[in-house]
Write a protein that holds these residues in place. Structure first.
Motif, PDB file in Angstrom:
ATOM      1  N   SER A  65       0.911  -1.091   0.131  1.00 41.44           N
ATOM      2  CA  SER A  65       0.495   0.030   0.214  1.00 41.44           C
ATOM      3  C   SER A  65       0.879   1.308  -0.402  1.00 41.44           C
ATOM      4  O   SER A  65       1.739   1.344  -0.016  1.00 41.44           O
ATOM      5  N   VAL A  66       0.443   2.799  -0.705  1.00 45.51           N
ATOM      6  CA  VAL A  66       0.953   3.566  -0.498  1.00 45.51           C
ATOM      7  C   VAL A  66       0.013   4.143   0.873  1.00 45.51           C
ATOM      8  O   VAL A  66      -0.770   4.573   0.715  1.00 45.51           O
ATOM      9  N   HIS A  67       0.308   5.591   0.941  1.00 43.58           N
ATOM     10  CA  HIS A  67       0.177   6.729   1.708  1.00 43.58           C
ATOM     11  C   HIS A  67      -0.523   7.539   0.839  1.00 43.58           C
ATOM     12  O   HIS A  67      -0.388   7.925  -0.156  1.00 43.58           O
ATOM     13  N   VAL A  68      -1.842   8.485   0.536  1.00 43.74           N
ATOM     14  CA  VAL A  68      -2.415   8.905   0.369  1.00 43.74           C
ATOM     15  C   VAL A  68      -2.011   9.840  -0.046  1.00 43.74           C
ATOM     16  O   VAL A  68      -1.419  10.638   0.931  1.00 43.74           O
ATOM     17  N   GLU A  69      -1.826  11.088  -1.587  1.00 42.58           N
ATOM     18  CA  GLU A  69      -1.359  11.199  -2.336  1.00 42.58           C
ATOM     19  C   GLU A  69      -2.072  12.524  -2.169  1.00 42.58           C
ATOM     20  O   GLU A  69      -2.892  12.005  -3.751  1.00 42.58           O
ATOM     21  N   PRO A  70      -1.857  14.135  -3.239  1.00 42.77           N
ATOM     22  CA  PRO A  70      -2.902  14.371  -3.989  1.00 42.77           C
ATOM     23  C   PRO A  70      -2.386  14.012  -5.346  1.00 42.77           C
ATOM     24  O   PRO A  70      -4.461  13.775  -5.872  1.00 42.77           O
ATOM     25  N   THR A  71      -1.553  12.919  -5.562  1.00 41.35           N
ATOM     26  CA  THR A  71      -2.556  12.461  -6.990  1.00 41.35           C
ATOM     27  C   THR A  71      -0.913  11.012  -6.373  1.00 41.35           C
ATOM     28  O   THR A  71      -0.130  11.130  -6.631  1.00 41.35           O
ATOM     29  N   ILE A  72      -1.376   9.912  -7.207  1.00 36.81           N
ATOM     30  CA  ILE A  72      -0.627   8.415  -7.408  1.00 36.81           C
ATOM     31  C   ILE A  72      -0.790   8.255  -8.606  1.00 36.81           C
ATOM     32  O   ILE A  72      -2.509   7.904  -9.399  1.00 36.81           O
ATOM     33  N   ASN A  73       0.664   8.339  -9.179  1.00 38.52           N
ATOM     34  CA  ASN A  73       0.250   7.173 -10.382  1.00 38.52           C
ATOM     35  C   ASN A  73       0.444   6.123 -10.582  1.00 38.52           C
ATOM     36  O   ASN A  73       1.194   5.307  -9.947  1.00 38.52           O
ATOM     37  N   LEU A  74       0.053   5.405 -11.178  1.00 37.78           N
ATOM     38  CA  LEU A  74      -0.107   3.808 -11.248  1.00 37.78           C
ATOM     39  C   LEU A  74       0.377   3.091 -12.638  1.00 37.78           C
ATOM     40  O   LEU A  74       0.374   3.932 -13.495  1.00 37.78           O
ATOM     41  N   GLY A  75       1.202   1.949 -12.691  1.00 41.21           N
ATOM     42  CA  GLY A  75       2.026   1.772 -13.338  1.00 41.21           C
ATOM     43  C   GLY A  75       3.759   0.759 -13.506  1.00 41.21           C
ATOM     44  O   GLY A  75       3.798   0.858 -12.302  1.00 41.21           O
ATOM     45  N   ARG A  76       3.909   0.533 -14.320  1.00 44.44           N
ATOM     46  CA  ARG A  76       5.274   0.129 -13.887  1.00 44.44           C
ATOM     47  C   ARG A  76       6.452   0.554 -14.378  1.00 44.44           C
ATOM     48  O   ARG A  76       7.848   0.460 -14.352  1.00 44.44           O
ATOM     49  N   ALA A  77       6.270   1.814 -14.537  1.00 42.51           N
ATOM     50  CA  ALA A  77       7.767   3.046 -14.083  1.00 42.51           C
ATOM     51  C   ALA A  77       7.386   3.319 -13.220  1.00 42.51           C
ATOM     52  O   ALA A  77       7.589   3.002 -12.081  1.00 42.51           O
ATOM     53  N   TYR A 103       0.308  -7.438 -16.795  1.00 40.73           N
ATOM     54  CA  TYR A 103      -1.022  -6.759 -17.925  1.00 40.73           C
ATOM     55  C   TYR A 103      -0.998  -4.501 -17.898  1.00 40.73           C
ATOM     56  O   TYR A 103      -2.019  -4.208 -18.559  1.00 40.73           O
ATOM     57  N   ALA A 104       0.067  -4.114 -16.741  1.00 46.99           N
ATOM     58  CA  ALA A 104      -0.023  -3.391 -16.369  1.00 46.99           C
ATOM     59  C   ALA A 104       1.162  -2.609 -17.674  1.00 46.99           C
ATOM     60  O   ALA A 104       2.263  -2.814 -18.199  1.00 46.99           O
ATOM     61  N   SER A 105       0.419  -1.508 -17.705  1.00 52.39           N
ATOM     62  CA  SER A 105       1.569  -0.656 -19.519  1.00 52.39           C
ATOM     63  C   SER A 105       2.424   0.464 -17.839  1.00 52.39           C
ATOM     64  O   SER A 105       2.197   0.661 -17.214  1.00 52.39           O
ATOM     65  N   ALA A 106       3.351   0.790 -18.295  1.00 50.13           N
ATOM     66  CA  ALA A 106       4.697   1.499 -17.849  1.00 50.13           C
ATOM     67  C   ALA A 106       4.052   2.642 -17.512  1.00 50.13           C
ATOM     68  O   ALA A 106       4.244   3.011 -16.022  1.00 50.13           O
ATOM     69  N   SER A 112      -3.624   3.092 -21.660  1.00 54.83           N
ATOM     70  CA  SER A 112      -2.975   1.551 -21.319  1.00 54.83           C
ATOM     71  C   SER A 112      -3.392   0.649 -22.597  1.00 54.83           C
ATOM     72  O   SER A 112      -4.722   1.350 -23.205  1.00 54.83           O
ATOM     73  N   THR A 113      -2.860  -0.265 -23.096  1.00 57.61           N
ATOM     74  CA  THR A 113      -2.560  -1.692 -23.534  1.00 57.61           C
ATOM     75  C   THR A 113      -4.517  -2.418 -23.258  1.00 57.61           C
ATOM     76  O   THR A 113      -5.655  -2.454 -24.259  1.00 57.61           O
ATOM     77  N   ASN A 114      -4.395  -2.465 -21.750  1.00 52.65           N
ATOM     78  CA  ASN A 114      -5.540  -3.187 -21.439  1.00 52.65           C
ATOM     79  C   ASN A 114      -6.310  -2.341 -20.574  1.00 52.65           C
ATOM     80  O   ASN A 114      -7.756  -2.889 -20.582  1.00 52.65           O
ATOM     81  N   GLY A 115      -6.544  -1.008 -20.432  1.00 53.15           N
ATOM     82  CA  GLY A 115      -7.275  -0.597 -19.625  1.00 53.15           C
ATOM     83  C   GLY A 115      -7.224  -1.048 -18.508  1.00 53.15           C
ATOM     84  O   GLY A 115      -6.858  -1.485 -17.817  1.00 53.15           O
ATOM     85  N   THR A 116      -8.313   0.051 -18.327  1.00 46.57           N
ATOM     86  CA  THR A 116      -8.479   0.277 -16.278  1.00 46.57           C
ATOM     87  C   THR A 116      -9.791   0.150 -16.104  1.00 46.57           C
ATOM     88  O   THR A 116     -10.804   0.803 -16.582  1.00 46.57           O
ATOM     89  N   TYR A 117     -10.587  -1.195 -14.401  1.00 42.27           N
ATOM     90  CA  TYR A 117     -11.707  -0.930 -14.296  1.00 42.27           C
ATOM     91  C   TYR A 117     -11.934  -0.246 -12.900  1.00 42.27           C
ATOM     92  O   TYR A 117     -11.151  -0.486 -12.007  1.00 42.27           O
ATOM     93  N   VAL A 118     -12.864   0.331 -12.923  1.00 50.87           N
ATOM     94  CA  VAL A 118     -13.658   0.449 -11.483  1.00 50.87           C
ATOM     95  C   VAL A 118     -14.958   0.239 -11.299  1.00 50.87           C
ATOM     96  O   VAL A 118     -15.685   0.133 -12.024  1.00 50.87           O
ATOM     97  N   ASN A 119     -14.948  -1.235 -10.421  1.00 54.16           N
ATOM     98  CA  ASN A 119     -15.894  -1.696  -9.961  1.00 54.16           C
ATOM     99  C   ASN A 119     -16.416  -2.281 -11.286  1.00 54.16           C
ATOM    100  O   ASN A 119     -17.484  -2.529 -11.345  1.00 54.16           O
ATOM    101  N   GLY A 120     -15.414  -3.649 -12.132  1.00 55.66           N
ATOM    102  CA  GLY A 120     -16.124  -4.340 -12.985  1.00 55.66           C
ATOM    103  C   GLY A 120     -16.470  -3.171 -14.591  1.00 55.66           C
ATOM    104  O   GLY A 120     -16.173  -3.682 -15.481  1.00 55.66           O
ATOM    105  N   LYS A 121     -16.594  -1.584 -14.614  1.00 56.10           N
ATOM    106  CA  LYS A 121     -16.579  -1.105 -15.483  1.00 56.10           C
ATOM    107  C   LYS A 121     -15.385  -0.449 -16.013  1.00 56.10           C
ATOM    108  O   LYS A 121     -14.298   0.093 -14.755  1.00 56.10           O
TER     109      LYS A 121
END
Length: 153
Positions: free
Chosen positions: A73-85, A96-99, A119-128
């Protein structure tokens, strides 16, 4: 050796060299852009809203709840970047995650917006599938590849 055998060996060597180059190029492409997730594995994932529990309005951390990095886990920040970079706030170890896969931006103390960064595979929130900036609150399940994440108290 006859000239015919020497020419055949040269052609075989050249063919093997090109196969090696194509293999290396494919590995680099997969590493940079990720793999495509098969549609059959994209089952809807319901949000775990924690019914019956009292929820705080303000999350304190963004945690991986399922996948290769469960418990991270990470502590919340004003901006959280998600990826493999390497410069991502939450570095995802998921094939299956992009950079630079997605970005969470805080609008107010209890409201966050997630944006898929093409991203190549997309991001889903609650399955959408996220096609435009989408609101995320405590308990909503965010899925990138095979990794499930959510805001927690």
């Amino acid at each position: 050796m006859s000239d015919l055998i020497v020419a055949a060996v040269k052609i075989v060597f050249l063919a093997l060299l090109w196969l090696f180059i194509l293999f290396v190029a494919n590995v680099v492409r997969t590493d940079m852009f990720g793999r495509r997730v098969p549609v059959s594995s994209l089952a809807a994932i319901p949000a775990d809203r924690g019914r019956g529990r009292k929820r705080a309005k303000h999350p304190t951390r963004f945690a991986v709840t399922s996948g290769p990095q469960q418990g991270v886990s990470v502590h919340v920040e004003p901006t959280i970047n998600l990826g493999r970079a390497a410069d991502s706030t939450l570095l995802l170890d998921d094939d299956y995650a992009s950079a630079r896969h997605a970005q969470l931006v805080q609008q107010d103390p209890s409201t966050w917006v997630i944006t898929d960064l093409q991203s190549t595979n997309g991001t889903y929130v609650n399955g959408k599938l996220v096609t435009e900036p989408t609101k995320v609150t405590v308990g909503d399940v965010v899925r990138i590849g095979r990794t499930l994440m959510r805001f927690e108290i």
